[in-house]
Design an enzyme around this catalytic site. Structure first.
Site, short mmCIF file in Angstrom:
data_model
loop_
_atom_site.label_atom_id
_atom_site.label_comp_id
_atom_site.label_asym_id
_atom_site.label_seq_id
_atom_site.Cartn_x
_atom_site.Cartn_y
_atom_site.Cartn_z
N SER A 89 -6.89 19.49 10.48
CA SER A 89 -6.95 20.90 10.90
C SER A 89 -8.30 21.23 11.52
O SER A 89 -9.30 20.57 11.24
CB SER A 89 -6.75 21.83 9.71
N1 SAH Z 1 -5.61 17.56 4.91
C1 SAH Z 1 -5.65 16.57 5.95
C2 SAH Z 1 -4.77 16.90 7.13
C3 SAH Z 1 -3.37 16.73 6.80
S1 SAH Z 1 -2.20 16.63 8.11
C4 SAH Z 1 -7.06 16.28 6.42
O1 SAH Z 1 -8.00 16.90 5.92
O2 SAH Z 1 -7.21 15.40 7.26
C5 SAH Z 1 -0.78 16.65 7.07
C6 SAH Z 1 -0.56 15.40 6.31
O3 SAH Z 1 0.50 15.62 5.38
C7 SAH Z 1 -0.14 14.23 7.17
O4 SAH Z 1 -1.02 13.17 6.97
C8 SAH Z 1 1.26 13.89 6.65
O5 SAH Z 1 1.54 12.52 6.68
C9 SAH Z 1 1.19 14.41 5.23
N2 SAH Z 1 2.48 14.70 4.59
C10 SAH Z 1 3.59 15.22 5.15
N3 SAH Z 1 4.57 15.34 4.21
C11 SAH Z 1 4.04 14.91 3.03
C12 SAH Z 1 4.56 14.79 1.70
N4 SAH Z 1 5.82 15.13 1.38
N5 SAH Z 1 3.73 14.30 0.75
C13 SAH Z 1 2.45 13.93 1.04
N6 SAH Z 1 1.93 14.01 2.28
C14 SAH Z 1 2.71 14.50 3.26
#
Ligand code: SAH
Length: 240
Positions: A89
């Site tokens: 983000s």
């Molecule tokens: N917080 C992160 C950005 C996350 S982007 C940072 O600081 O970089 C969203 C992430 O959620 C992605 O990596 C995606 O693979 C993950 N995601 C999506 N569905 C998920 C689930 N059910 N459980 C765990 N992770 C998930």
């Protein structure tokens, strides 16, 4: 000749031992941009970001948590691709979500969606322990290795479907979901401690997504506040 050689070796030694630039000036600028955006263009009811959040973000080397390809742009106030269809983000959104959580030093925090590990590192400066789950195994492995290398001993990473939370470590004082859901996963509500706060991007019926703050009262009552329209990669389910 001898003096020239001496000068040359001294210069060589200086370059060899010069510290790797840690990009602190870029981070300072990023913090100013966040404060400015909060004051003028961000969520209306949240015009300031707590100084503890800003000082945590001033410490985390964001450029070392994103992939090499986007490292140069690490401190711009934009989201960046981190591989596997995931994005980190933009700094303002990280600041806002962290601020809304109101993390205290004794807290145990759960994050769903580790991605690069950046948000987890920011939380690592504020909380007692951070538990973070990532569904894409190579992303979980990369974040785990980078966070360990940077010394974040209180951030615990695991690969898996975060929809189910992390029952063995529940309850959590704070929960942050960094992928967009169409409803609040019941296991996460169950694992939120009384008096707890959860921040989650929730899809609305009109397809808009709203960053939502959920609070659980001491006696278990749930309330919701829509904070800001946002865009996030979807929360996926294992096997889907
Ligand atoms: N917080 C992160 C950005 C996350 S982007 C940072 O600081 O970089 C969203 C992430 O959620 C992605 O990596 C995606 O693979 C993950 N995601 C999506 N569905 C998920 C689930 N059910 N459980 C765990 N992770 C998930």
């Amino acid at each position: 000749m001898f003096r020239q050689l001496l000068l040359f070796s001294a210069l060589l030694a200086l370059t060899a031992f010069a510290p790797v630039p840690d990009r602190a000036a870029e981070r300072d600028l990023m913090i100013l941009t966040i404060e400015n955006m909060a004051a003028t263009a961000g969520a209306e009811r949240h015009r300031t970001i707590d100084s503890s959040v800003l000082s945590a973000m001033r410490k985390v080397p964001r450029h070392l948590l994103v992939p090499e390809e986007v490292r140069a742009r690490a401190y711009q106030n934009t989201p960046l691709p981190i591989g596997y269809d995931a994005t980190i983000s933009q700094p303002y959104i990280v600041a806002l979500m962290t601020d809304l959580l109101e993390v205290r030093p004794e807290h145990r925090v759960l994050e769903v969606g580790t991605g690069s590990g950046y948000q987890a590192a920011v939380l690592g400066h504020l909380a007692h322990h951070v538990y973070t789950i990532e569904i894409v195994e190579p992303l979980a492995a990369r974040a785990k290795a980078q966070l360990a290398a940077l010394g974040y001993a209180n951030v615990h990473v695991r690969a898996g479907d975060g929809y189910a939370g992390w029952p063995a470590e529940a309850p959590f004082d704070r929960i942050i979901v960094t992928a967009g859901a169409d409803h609040v996963p019941q296991p996460l509500l169950d694992q939120l401690a009384p008096g707890g706060r959860m921040v989650i991007p929730l899809a609305q019926t009109d397809n808009e997504m709203q960053l939502t703050l959920i609070t659980k009262s001491k006696n278990g009552g749930i309330s919701r506040e829509k904070v800001l329209p946002v865009r996030f990669v979807p929360l996926v389910r294992s096997g889907s």
